[in-house]
Design a protein around this motif. Structure first.
Motif, PDB file in Angstrom:
ATOM      1  N   THR A 121       1.284   1.038  -4.316  1.00 50.15           N
ATOM      2  CA  THR A 121       0.073   1.527  -4.984  1.00 50.15           C
ATOM      3  C   THR A 121       0.015   2.959  -4.470  1.00 50.15           C
ATOM      4  O   THR A 121      -0.995   3.571  -4.594  1.00 50.15           O
ATOM      5  CB  THR A 121      -1.330   0.461  -4.587  1.00 50.15           C
ATOM      6  N   LYS A 154      -1.057   4.053  -1.421  1.00 47.68           N
ATOM      7  CA  LYS A 154      -2.378   3.999  -0.577  1.00 47.68           C
ATOM      8  C   LYS A 154      -2.148   4.499   0.897  1.00 47.68           C
ATOM      9  O   LYS A 154      -1.139   4.103   1.341  1.00 47.68           O
ATOM     10  CB  LYS A 154      -3.222   2.925  -0.624  1.00 47.68           C
ATOM     11  N   ARG A 171       0.685  -1.197   0.198  1.00 48.39           N
ATOM     12  CA  ARG A 171      -0.212   0.071  -0.120  1.00 48.39           C
ATOM     13  C   ARG A 171       1.031   1.162  -0.081  1.00 48.39           C
ATOM     14  O   ARG A 171       0.655   2.198  -0.727  1.00 48.39           O
ATOM     15  CB  ARG A 171      -0.850  -0.012   1.289  1.00 48.39           C
TER      16      ARG A 171
END
Lengths: 224, 224
Positions: free
Chosen positions: A126, A128, A122
């Motif tokens: 990605t 996030k 994360r």
């Protein structure tokens, strides 16, 4: 079998991408070297504060270097790290408390490893959030926890025993004179040998009487 | 022949023991990898000031780690580094100006390498002074310079052109966003690739399309 293996402690925080590299290497070498890695979720903020150190990358030139170094390491080690454009400090306290619950509940499985990887993904792949309960929930579910478990773990992560546990693991690292993460501790002839960062595996192999075979020890096409 | 080899610049200072390790490795791999190392005496004080960085080892725990790391690296690489008990900052300005003269006078020999090694040995092995003219004289003589050469080089080391030359080499490193030493620069597909420290040779080999064979590439009993 396991008891005869050398115990290697890895103190890590998911805001540290070099911790992810060290974690991956120890996982790959677990059945190649005679080692039993123990993954210890710690809190980088506590390490920095407790050791009186500064966070890495404060110097602009060093930060630039770290980004290009990480991109190259990511390719070499096959770990999908893509440094985000904004590297301003993200507090990992909630994430590391959540991982502390996972570690406490772990029996003999690999849940801690799976949840840790989801959090690293994360943050470093990605890009996030990893600070909010919804984010931790998503990571937990992806790692194979049930919805009930995630809910229970989130509640537990706010409890005093878990806060104390994370503090004590962080203190355990500080007692070894830790000043940053990843921080690896192994014992050779009764002496604690410590390694900082993800560039020390060749030296570690030398000290442990093992063989460093690069980032892919199980591949017949290993480069070394 | 030499022109087809990849030019690798090593910016170094003799107060940096990790620079000695990097220097040794590049010397050992010079005829193993397709590289032409260029040794560039720079001034660590100028690098730290110019990059706005702090000197390494300011943090007590990090300093302790550096000492044990150096002892282990010394053994593994076969470079006789014995960190002195007092690691307080020694100014290398005179030594690096002296080496700048040697570098400027170098034709095709290895005098710069020999004098550099003598200075590293004084500081990190026999724990002798490297700041005074008598110390530089001793190092120069041990490295094979004549008494006349040493005297001339010492005089030249105080001249403006030599001061300017050391400043310009230090600035060249800073232009590559250097923030500490050793700092290695090589070009791959027209792009400057930079490496900091002495733990990056395996990664460098990967990027340069060469093979890392550990600290003793020429030994048939190499560990890797």
């Amino acid at each position: 079998m396991s008891s005869s293996r050398k115990i290697i402690k890895l103190f890590y925080d998911v805001t540290s991408p070099y911790s992810w590299l060290a974690f991956e290497v120890l996982c790959r070498y677990r059945n190649v070297w005679n080692i039993d890695p123990k993954f210890k979720p710690a809190y980088l903020g506590g390490i920095i504060h407790g050791s009186g150190n500064t966070v890495p990358g404060l110097n602009p030139s060093e930060l630039l270097y770290m980004v290009s170094d990480l991109i190259l390491l990511s390719e070499y080690f096959g770990v999908p790290i893509f440094p985000p454009s904004d590297l301003s400090k993200i507090d990992s306290l909630n994430a590391m408390r959540f991982l502390t619950v996972v570690a406490e509940r772990e029996k003999k499985g690999d849940t801690l490893e799976r949840v840790s990887i989801e959090l690293w993904k994360r943050m470093w792949c990605t890009h996030k959030d990893i600070t909010q309960p919804a984010s931790l929930t998503e990571a937990g579910l992806k790692a194979g926890l049930s919805a009930n478990e995630v809910e229970e773990f989130l509640t537990l992560s706010k409890s005093q025993p878990i806060k104390d546990k994370l503090r004590s693991v962080t203190q355990e690292a500080l007692d070894y004179k830790c000043f940053g993460l990843p921080f690896i501790v192994g014992h050779v002839n009764g002496k604690a040998e410590i390694f900082f960062g993800s560039d020390k595996f060749e030296l570690m192999a030398y000290l442990f009487g093992e063989k460093w075979m690069g980032p892919y020890p199980n591949k017949p096409t290993a480069t070394m």
